[in-house]
Design a protein around this motif. Sequence first.
Motif, PDB file in Angstrom:
ATOM      1  N   GLY A 100       0.828  -1.202   0.000  1.00 45.98           N
ATOM      2  CA  GLY A 100       0.000   0.000   0.000  1.00 45.98           C
ATOM      3  C   GLY A 100       0.863   1.253   0.000  1.00 45.98           C
ATOM      4  N   ILE A 101       0.373   2.297  -0.631  1.00 44.60           N
ATOM      5  CA  ILE A 101       1.022   3.606  -0.546  1.00 44.60           C
ATOM      6  C   ILE A 101       0.230   4.446   0.443  1.00 44.60           C
ATOM      7  N   ALA A 102       0.913   4.855   1.504  1.00 44.31           N
ATOM      8  CA  ALA A 102       0.227   5.533   2.610  1.00 44.31           C
ATOM      9  C   ALA A 102      -0.397   6.846   2.165  1.00 44.31           C
ATOM     10  N   VAL A 142      -4.414   3.866   3.058  1.00 49.61           N
ATOM     11  CA  VAL A 142      -3.597   3.810   1.842  1.00 49.61           C
ATOM     12  C   VAL A 142      -4.378   4.400   0.680  1.00 49.61           C
ATOM     13  N   LEU A 143      -3.640   4.985  -0.266  1.00 48.71           N
ATOM     14  CA  LEU A 143      -4.260   5.613  -1.438  1.00 48.71           C
ATOM     15  C   LEU A 143      -4.180   4.724  -2.666  1.00 48.71           C
ATOM     16  N   ALA A 144      -3.212   3.841  -2.670  1.00 49.85           N
ATOM     17  CA  ALA A 144      -3.002   2.991  -3.845  1.00 49.85           C
ATOM     18  C   ALA A 144      -2.289   1.725  -3.400  1.00 49.85           C
ATOM     19  N   VAL A 145      -2.331   0.732  -4.248  1.00 45.97           N
ATOM     20  CA  VAL A 145      -1.640  -0.520  -3.958  1.00 45.97           C
ATOM     21  C   VAL A 145      -0.754  -0.876  -5.147  1.00 45.97           C
ATOM     22  N   VAL A 146       0.493  -1.165  -4.867  1.00 43.85           N
ATOM     23  CA  VAL A 146       1.395  -1.654  -5.906  1.00 43.85           C
ATOM     24  C   VAL A 146       1.502  -3.159  -5.720  1.00 43.85           C
ATOM     25  N   LEU A 176       0.896  -3.688 -10.709  1.00 44.62           N
ATOM     26  CA  LEU A 176      -0.440  -3.131 -10.840  1.00 44.62           C
ATOM     27  C   LEU A 176      -0.633  -2.067  -9.782  1.00 44.62           C
ATOM     28  N   LEU A 177      -1.032  -0.912 -10.209  1.00 44.46           N
ATOM     29  CA  LEU A 177      -1.366   0.120  -9.236  1.00 44.46           C
ATOM     30  C   LEU A 177      -2.868   0.280  -9.224  1.00 44.46           C
ATOM     31  N   GLN A 178      -3.427   0.219  -8.069  1.00 44.83           N
ATOM     32  CA  GLN A 178      -4.866   0.383  -7.947  1.00 44.83           C
ATOM     33  C   GLN A 178      -5.132   1.590  -7.077  1.00 44.83           C
ATOM     34  N   ILE A 221      -3.368  -5.763   2.184  1.00 47.19           N
ATOM     35  CA  ILE A 221      -2.000  -5.420   1.830  1.00 47.19           C
ATOM     36  C   ILE A 221      -1.013  -6.161   2.727  1.00 47.19           C
ATOM     37  N   GLY A 281       2.288  -4.831   3.085  1.00 43.72           N
ATOM     38  CA  GLY A 281       3.242  -3.859   3.604  1.00 43.72           C
ATOM     39  C   GLY A 281       2.823  -2.470   3.177  1.00 43.72           C
ATOM     40  N   SER A 298       4.291   1.511   1.976  1.00 42.76           N
ATOM     41  CA  SER A 298       5.330   2.478   1.651  1.00 42.76           C
ATOM     42  C   SER A 298       4.814   3.863   1.982  1.00 42.76           C
TER      43      SER A 298
END
Lengths: 252, 75
Positions: A148-150, A158-162, B36-38, B48, B50, B52
Amino acid sequence: MTAGSTTTRRIVHCMGTVFSFDVRPPGVSERVLDGAAALLHDIDARFSTYRDDSEISRIARGQLSLDACSPDVRFVLDECARYRELTDGYFSAYAAGSLDPSGYVKGWAIEQVSELLRASGSSHHSVNGGGDVQCVGGTAPGEPWRIGIANPRVTGEVLAVVSGTDFAVATSGVEHRGAHVVDPHTGRPSRGLLSLSVAGPRVTVADVYATAGFAMGAGAAAWAGQLAGYQVFAVSADGETWATPQAGVGRA
Amino acid sequence: MQVVVSGSTIKNVSFLQLTAVDPRSQFINSQAGPILLQETLSAQSSQIDGVSGATYTSEGYVQSLQSALDQAGIR
């Protein structure tokens, strides 16, 4: 229960932040994790600007020449110089005035740990160093990691998931330490963005690019589109998000 | 790669195949899977492994989502 069959986590407080190891089967022994923790502390001892006796502090005071420092330190300083050039000076080991390569060292330390785990037989793990993550393999064979992107404005969201296998994500931002990224060109804290994340193969490079892009502020978008192999997701000061086209972050 | 998207929180989805490589990369990029970015609307909707985010201090870590994930994994 053998060390190889279970997921192992390890938390290490080092470099003023926290590192998290998440090792999936086939796992490694506690001794290997101890070795990984010791590796981080060793890197900190040699590179910390907070320790008077570190090689970096001695170089900064002129007490140690570049010719006499360890190969690792010389490598890191060479890399810092290389990326300073590649980023038009937006990444700099001298961003705050005096020598401080920690913007490179943290990502590099994460990769060193990941390499050690790999050499010890781990093919599926992630190493998170203070919010920068290197993922190796998946959470299991064929299963992607989801990082997740915080949300820089809402702790715990989170705002997005990679998602994928064998990739890294690094984020630079203001979330926890205030405006701590300095624009090397002005010497002042960078404005314009709340956070900037970079995804790609290597966490060291992603971290360097995240630091540089965040320092650029609003100017980062044009630069981000030219990065080979690395994608960018950013949150503007007004809370709007943008991403490089290939990143595939959609707007409805 | 299979993509399963839960609920209506995902606005759009597409794939990113990493092809270009840093010449000094220690990682074999030919094995790099698609990324993939969601974009999601709520943290709860996405499972999730983890997080970042901007660098946290040791104190800040305690409040972080990463800490919660680590604690859940250790239990």
